[in-house]
Design an enzyme around this catalytic site. Structure first.
Site, PDB file in Angstrom:
ATOM      1  N   ASN A   1      -6.058   6.057   7.118  1.00  0.00           N
ATOM      2  CA  ASN A   1      -7.272   5.373   7.048  1.00  0.00           C
ATOM      3  C   ASN A   1      -7.318   3.821   7.104  1.00  0.00           C
ATOM      4  O   ASN A   1      -8.162   3.347   7.239  1.00  0.00           O
ATOM      5  CB  ASN A   1      -8.205   5.913   6.302  1.00  0.00           C
ATOM      6  CG  ASN A   1      -7.966   6.416   4.905  1.00  0.00           C
ATOM      7  OD1 ASN A   1      -6.985   5.817   4.508  1.00  0.00           O
ATOM      8  ND2 ASN A   1      -8.623   7.218   4.377  1.00  0.00           N
TER       9      ASN A   1
ATOM     10  N   ASN B   1     -12.738  15.246  -6.002  1.00  0.00           N
ATOM     11  CA  ASN B   1     -13.620  15.589  -5.215  1.00  0.00           C
ATOM     12  C   ASN B   1     -14.638  16.370  -5.906  1.00  0.00           C
ATOM     13  O   ASN B   1     -16.017  16.283  -5.208  1.00  0.00           O
ATOM     14  CB  ASN B   1     -12.991  16.494  -3.929  1.00  0.00           C
ATOM     15  CG  ASN B   1     -12.773  17.882  -4.340  1.00  0.00           C
ATOM     16  OD1 ASN B   1     -13.343  18.356  -5.261  1.00  0.00           O
ATOM     17  ND2 ASN B   1     -11.794  18.284  -3.577  1.00  0.00           N
TER      18      ASN B   1
ATOM     19  N   ARG C   1      -8.321  10.988  -8.507  1.00  0.00           N
ATOM     20  CA  ARG C   1      -7.424  11.524  -7.685  1.00  0.00           C
ATOM     21  C   ARG C   1      -6.696  10.376  -6.939  1.00  0.00           C
ATOM     22  O   ARG C   1      -7.187  10.065  -5.937  1.00  0.00           O
ATOM     23  CB  ARG C   1      -8.136  12.471  -7.029  1.00  0.00           C
ATOM     24  CG  ARG C   1      -7.271  13.432  -6.234  1.00  0.00           C
ATOM     25  CD  ARG C   1      -6.624  12.929  -4.819  1.00  0.00           C
ATOM     26  NE  ARG C   1      -7.548  12.579  -3.656  1.00  0.00           N
ATOM     27  CZ  ARG C   1      -7.612  11.370  -3.061  1.00  0.00           C
ATOM     28  NH1 ARG C   1      -6.762  10.539  -3.076  1.00  0.00           N
ATOM     29  NH2 ARG C   1      -8.421  11.355  -2.222  1.00  0.00           N
TER      30      ARG C   1
ATOM     31  N   ALA D   1      -8.792  21.644   1.731  1.00  0.00           N
ATOM     32  CA  ALA D   1     -10.273  21.494   2.074  1.00  0.00           C
ATOM     33  C   ALA D   1     -11.009  20.476   1.063  1.00  0.00           C
ATOM     34  O   ALA D   1     -11.962  21.071   0.641  1.00  0.00           O
ATOM     35  CB  ALA D   1     -10.803  22.851   2.156  1.00  0.00           C
ATOM     36  N   GLY D   2     -10.315  19.326   0.710  1.00  0.00           N
ATOM     37  CA  GLY D   2     -11.004  18.489  -0.180  1.00  0.00           C
ATOM     38  C   GLY D   2     -11.717  17.526   0.719  1.00  0.00           C
ATOM     39  O   GLY D   2     -12.283  17.645   1.575  1.00  0.00           O
ATOM     40  N   GLU D   3     -11.583  16.236   0.009  1.00  0.00           N
ATOM     41  CA  GLU D   3     -12.192  15.103   0.492  1.00  0.00           C
ATOM     42  C   GLU D   3     -11.867  14.868   2.038  1.00  0.00           C
ATOM     43  O   GLU D   3     -12.562  14.599   3.043  1.00  0.00           O
ATOM     44  CB  GLU D   3     -12.404  13.808  -0.176  1.00  0.00           C
ATOM     45  CG  GLU D   3     -12.785  14.163  -1.704  1.00  0.00           C
ATOM     46  CD  GLU D   3     -12.259  12.796  -2.492  1.00  0.00           C
ATOM     47  OE1 GLU D   3     -12.501  11.593  -2.312  1.00  0.00           O
ATOM     48  OE2 GLU D   3     -11.664  13.046  -3.640  1.00  0.00           O
ATOM     49  N   ALA D   4     -10.451  14.791   2.398  1.00  0.00           N
ATOM     50  CA  ALA D   4      -9.908  14.150   3.552  1.00  0.00           C
ATOM     51  C   ALA D   4      -9.961  15.262   4.653  1.00  0.00           C
ATOM     52  O   ALA D   4     -10.553  15.189   5.544  1.00  0.00           O
ATOM     53  CB  ALA D   4      -8.312  14.062   3.463  1.00  0.00           C
TER      54      ALA D   4
ATOM     55  N   ASP E   1     -14.182   6.429   1.472  1.00  0.00           N
ATOM     56  CA  ASP E   1     -13.154   6.323   2.578  1.00  0.00           C
ATOM     57  C   ASP E   1     -12.440   7.347   2.758  1.00  0.00           C
ATOM     58  O   ASP E   1     -11.895   7.926   3.773  1.00  0.00           O
ATOM     59  CB  ASP E   1     -12.226   5.226   2.011  1.00  0.00           C
ATOM     60  CG  ASP E   1     -11.023   4.798   3.127  1.00  0.00           C
ATOM     61  OD1 ASP E   1     -11.614   4.771   4.353  1.00  0.00           O
ATOM     62  OD2 ASP E   1     -10.097   4.538   2.595  1.00  0.00           O
ATOM     63  N   ASP E   2     -12.011   8.317   1.521  1.00  0.00           N
ATOM     64  CA  ASP E   2     -11.235   9.242   1.547  1.00  0.00           C
ATOM     65  C   ASP E   2     -11.868  10.287   2.529  1.00  0.00           C
ATOM     66  O   ASP E   2     -11.359  11.246   3.142  1.00  0.00           O
ATOM     67  CB  ASP E   2     -11.256   9.974   0.190  1.00  0.00           C
ATOM     68  CG  ASP E   2     -10.488   8.922  -0.470  1.00  0.00           C
ATOM     69  OD1 ASP E   2      -9.342   8.419  -0.476  1.00  0.00           O
ATOM     70  OD2 ASP E   2     -11.013   8.683  -1.681  1.00  0.00           O
TER      71      ASP E   2
ATOM     72  N   GLU F   1     -13.344   5.224  -3.611  1.00  0.00           N
ATOM     73  CA  GLU F   1     -11.946   5.338  -3.319  1.00  0.00           C
ATOM     74  C   GLU F   1     -11.321   6.227  -4.405  1.00  0.00           C
ATOM     75  O   GLU F   1     -11.296   5.742  -5.636  1.00  0.00           O
ATOM     76  CB  GLU F   1     -11.245   3.767  -3.262  1.00  0.00           C
ATOM     77  CG  GLU F   1      -9.945   3.938  -2.658  1.00  0.00           C
ATOM     78  CD  GLU F   1      -9.906   4.421  -1.139  1.00  0.00           C
ATOM     79  OE1 GLU F   1     -10.650   3.989  -0.539  1.00  0.00           O
ATOM     80  OE2 GLU F   1      -8.997   5.310  -0.943  1.00  0.00           O
ATOM     81  N   ASP F   2     -10.660   7.284  -4.145  1.00  0.00           N
ATOM     82  CA  ASP F   2      -9.687   8.217  -4.934  1.00  0.00           C
ATOM     83  C   ASP F   2     -10.421   8.575  -6.291  1.00  0.00           C
ATOM     84  O   ASP F   2     -10.066   8.518  -7.274  1.00  0.00           O
ATOM     85  CB  ASP F   2      -8.417   7.316  -5.273  1.00  0.00           C
ATOM     86  CG  ASP F   2      -7.571   7.369  -4.206  1.00  0.00           C
ATOM     87  OD1 ASP F   2      -8.001   7.756  -2.957  1.00  0.00           O
ATOM     88  OD2 ASP F   2      -6.348   6.871  -4.122  1.00  0.00           O
TER      89      ASP F   2
ATOM     90  N   LYS G   1      -5.928  -1.783  -1.234  1.00  0.00           N
ATOM     91  CA  LYS G   1      -6.944  -1.476  -0.244  1.00  0.00           C
ATOM     92  C   LYS G   1      -7.422  -3.067   0.034  1.00  0.00           C
ATOM     93  O   LYS G   1      -7.523  -3.197   1.410  1.00  0.00           O
ATOM     94  CB  LYS G   1      -8.050  -0.648  -0.683  1.00  0.00           C
ATOM     95  CG  LYS G   1      -7.607   0.699  -0.727  1.00  0.00           C
ATOM     96  CD  LYS G   1      -8.148   1.813   0.319  1.00  0.00           C
ATOM     97  CE  LYS G   1      -7.531   3.046   0.701  1.00  0.00           C
ATOM     98  NZ  LYS G   1      -7.831   4.063   1.625  1.00  0.00           N
TER      99      LYS G   1
ATOM    100  N   TYR H   1       0.863  -1.204   0.112  1.00  0.00           N
ATOM    101  CA  TYR H   1      -0.061  -0.046   0.081  1.00  0.00           C
ATOM    102  C   TYR H   1       0.858   1.251   0.069  1.00  0.00           C
ATOM    103  O   TYR H   1       2.022   1.264  -0.464  1.00  0.00           O
ATOM    104  CB  TYR H   1      -0.995   0.015   1.188  1.00  0.00           C
ATOM    105  CG  TYR H   1      -2.234   0.772   0.961  1.00  0.00           C
ATOM    106  CD1 TYR H   1      -2.726   0.783  -0.182  1.00  0.00           C
ATOM    107  CD2 TYR H   1      -2.430   2.013   1.801  1.00  0.00           C
ATOM    108  CE1 TYR H   1      -3.686   1.710  -0.474  1.00  0.00           C
ATOM    109  CE2 TYR H   1      -3.264   3.000   1.430  1.00  0.00           C
ATOM    110  CZ  TYR H   1      -4.208   2.716   0.250  1.00  0.00           C
ATOM    111  OH  TYR H   1      -4.944   3.702   0.130  1.00  0.00           O
TER     112      TYR H   1
ATOM    113  N   SER I   1      -6.581  26.228  -2.004  1.00  0.00           N
ATOM    114  CA  SER I   1      -5.519  26.685  -2.980  1.00  0.00           C
ATOM    115  C   SER I   1      -5.871  28.032  -3.023  1.00  0.00           C
ATOM    116  O   SER I   1      -4.648  28.968  -3.750  1.00  0.00           O
ATOM    117  CB  SER I   1      -5.616  25.868  -4.229  1.00  0.00           C
ATOM    118  OG  SER I   1      -6.992  25.864  -4.486  1.00  0.00           O
TER     119      SER I   1
ATOM    120  N   ASN J   1      -0.426  11.614   0.922  1.00  0.00           N
ATOM    121  CA  ASN J   1       0.403  10.625   0.531  1.00  0.00           C
ATOM    122  C   ASN J   1       0.616  10.546  -1.032  1.00  0.00           C
ATOM    123  O   ASN J   1      -0.015  11.491  -1.527  1.00  0.00           O
ATOM    124  CB  ASN J   1      -0.661   9.256   0.466  1.00  0.00           C
ATOM    125  CG  ASN J   1      -0.668   9.087   2.154  1.00  0.00           C
ATOM    126  OD1 ASN J   1       0.226   9.009   2.938  1.00  0.00           O
ATOM    127  ND2 ASN J   1      -2.006   8.274   2.464  1.00  0.00           N
TER     128      ASN J   1
END
Ligand code: NAI
Length: 538
Positions: free
Chosen positions: A440, A236, A143, A289-292, A255-256, A232-233, A161, A90, A323, A395
């Protein structure tokens, strides 16, 4: 099936562990070296070969080949060596593998679904060789980690995953299905790579995209009733909408957004045991200030409300920086999901200035911007707080907002640090700091196992609150003494079993469970975990 075909079937192959009797019965005489080994000896050989590989990517290649050869041995090696091997199967290595996916591709694994499959997705899913699928991890490659749009090369993520679902939570590999929705890519360098294996088209958008995802989600439920779909990924722009569209209709989560939220909340609970403060005392600045970032901000704000703050007070304690700078009320064209955290303040474009203005107790990096937490930013956090809490979640490692060395160095070793990818311990002024991995992967495997164990038909917020508490409870005094606010990776199976237990309990309590509750839920969950043991060859 007998003879060489048995050895070529990764699910049945035991390699040198076939007994003499099995070798004779299955027509394997002469096809294996004479010595009969136990699995422990096989694992020792795999480790010796792995450790001799020149790079993380070479190790990734070796492990992938082993999985194609002998799935039980692959998982047994992984389960027995989580700390050493999770970073190979991973993050961070999976990021490199995705960048190189079309060059390193050897054998198929998982399903690729494209617009050509519109109208017949159920048939495609039905052709999957295993009937008992219980978890699908699906990406559209929009993403991938902090690496952007990688199109079909993102397939490494659902595969990786799901390997963690098996290794960390003991989900039977037969229940796992990795899927990539190849809807094209807007990344020209990927699309124009002569070796690229995906569709060489711009990304599908609008109703055509919506319909494709919709058909996939519904076909998955038709073919594998009750299956858990983990988004997943996704970029956004799609992730928040898809989550809102499907979370109340089918068993699904992102999950994000949600997994990261629970992981981040768990980290805060554990950090409080070092800082001696309460959740409601914190002021958080989210850089990214995205998904995570938003997933964590929403769950933290909701947790603060549970602990007594009004919703307005809780939100006021969470600030976003994206951004375009600090997210403030007067900003034009603000995305809907950020509005709840847009406070009245003059615009600020610089992170250091924002830190000085917001005076956060916790700085969370979820931006994919390497080294954005500069020495002055970290030093400001150390000036404002006795024990500044720093999460550098991005990551893979090369995208982290700061390294462990930077964080401890700029804060006189006072930072309570957690990072998305693992960092080696740092020794400063005679003290060695161990950085917890804020990933996560401490949440989603247990959530999935809890869903399977209860047959939950929905994934609810209550499950993520419970998961966060369970994860924080797994951080022991010895972890905190070493500076770690997440458990060591070696304990991931124990963590997943605890998370699964509380998630299943919520499913039973909220009446989303479709299975009968066993008298001893924790024992039943632990007993059902896959252990990668050879079965007698039939
Ligand atoms: P996203 O694309 O949804 O959000 C990225 C955010 O960063 C956006 O708000 C964007 O405006 C902001 N950003 C981009 N450049 C910026 C700059 N120069 N200054 C300030 N903000 C900037 O991505 P997502 O899903 O939130 O992921 C972000 C990172 O977090 C990725 O690297 C991902 O790998 C990592 N992540 C880590 C997890 C973990 O378990 N440790 C879990 C989920 C994500």
């Amino acid at each position: 099936m007998s003879g060489i075909d048995v050895l070529r079937d990764a699910l049945r192959n035991k390699g040198t562990a076939f007994t003499l009797e099995e070798r004779e019965r299955l027509g394997l005489a002469g096809m294996l070296p004479p010595r009969v080994e136990g699995v422990a000896e096989q694992v020792a050989r795999v480790l010796a070969a792995l450790r001799g590989q020149p790079s993380a990517m070479a190790k990734f290649g070796y492990l992938s080949a082993l999985r194609d050869e002998n799935e039980t041995l692959f998982f047994r090696t992984l389960i027995d060596n989580l700390e050493e091997l999770v970073p190979i199967v991973y993050t961070p290595t999976i990021g490199e593998a995705c960048l190189d996916w079309s060059r390193i591709y050897l054998r198929p694994r998982g399903l690729y679904i494209t617009p050509r499959e519109r109208g017949c997705m159920a048939a495609v899913l039905r052709a999957w060789p295993r009937r008992e699928v219980g978890i699908i991890v699906v990406t559209d490659g929009g993403r991938i980690l902090g690496l952007g749009d990688l199109g079909a090369n993102g397939m490494g993520i659902p595969i990786g995953k799901l390997a963690l679902y098996v290794a960390c939570a003991g989900v039977d590999p037969a229940r796992c299905l990795p899927v990539t929705l190849d809807v094209g890519t807007d990344n020209a360098s990927v699309r124009e790579d002569p070796l690229y294996l995906g569709r060489r088209e711009p990304r599908l958008a609008g109703p055509a995209y919506e319909e494709l995802v919709g058909e996939f989600v519904m076909a998955a439920q038709e073919v594998f009733p009750g299956v858990l779909v983990q988004f997943e990924d996704f970029a956004n722009v799609n992730a928040f909408r898809l989550l809102a569209a499907y979370r109340a209709r089918v068993c699904s989560f992102n999950d994000d957004i949600q997994g990261t939220g629970a992981m981040g909340l768990a980290g805060l609970y554990a950090a409080q045991r070092i800082t001696g403060t309460r959740l409601t005392d914190q002021r958080l600045l989210f850089f990214g200030a995205g998904e995570a970032g938003l997933g964590m901000a929403e769950l933290v704000a909701a947790a603060m409300v549970r602990e007594g703050l009004s919703e307005a007070e809780a939100r006021r304690r969470c600030w976003l920086f994206d951004s375009k700078g600090l997210v403030v009320g007067g900003r034009a064209a603000l995305a809907g999901h950020k509005r709840g955290f847009a406070h009245d303040h003059a615009p600020i474009g610089d992170l250091l200035e924002a830190v000085e203005a917001v005076r956060p107790t916790v700085l969370v990096g979820a931006s994919g911007q390497a080294n954005a937490f500069t020495a002055p930013v970290l030093a400001a956090m150390a000036r404002l707080n006795d024990r500044p809490v720093i999460f550098a979640l991005s990551n893979p490692t090369a995208k982290a907002e700061c390294t462990a060395e930077d964080a401890y160095g700029a804060t006189d070793g006072r930072a309570v640090l957690a990072t998305g990818s693992p960092f080696a311990p740092v020794t400063l002024n005679g003290r060695t700091h161990f950085t917890g991995q804020a990933n996560n992967s401490f949440i989603f495997p247990g959530v999935g196992l809890g869903i399977l164990a209860s047959g939950a038909s929905r994934v609810t917020d209550e499950m993520f609150f419970a998961a966060a508490r369970a994860l924080a409870d797994q951080v022991g005094p010895e972890d905190l003494a070493a500076g770690r606010i997440f458990p060591a990776a070696a304990r991931m199976r124990e963590v997943a079993a605890s998370v699964a237990t509380v998630v299943a309990r919520v499913a039973f309590a909220e009446e989303f469970a479709t299975r009968a509750q066993p008298p001893d839920l924790p024992a039943s969950i632990r007993a059902g975990m896959y252990r990668a043991e050879y079965r007698d060859a039939a």
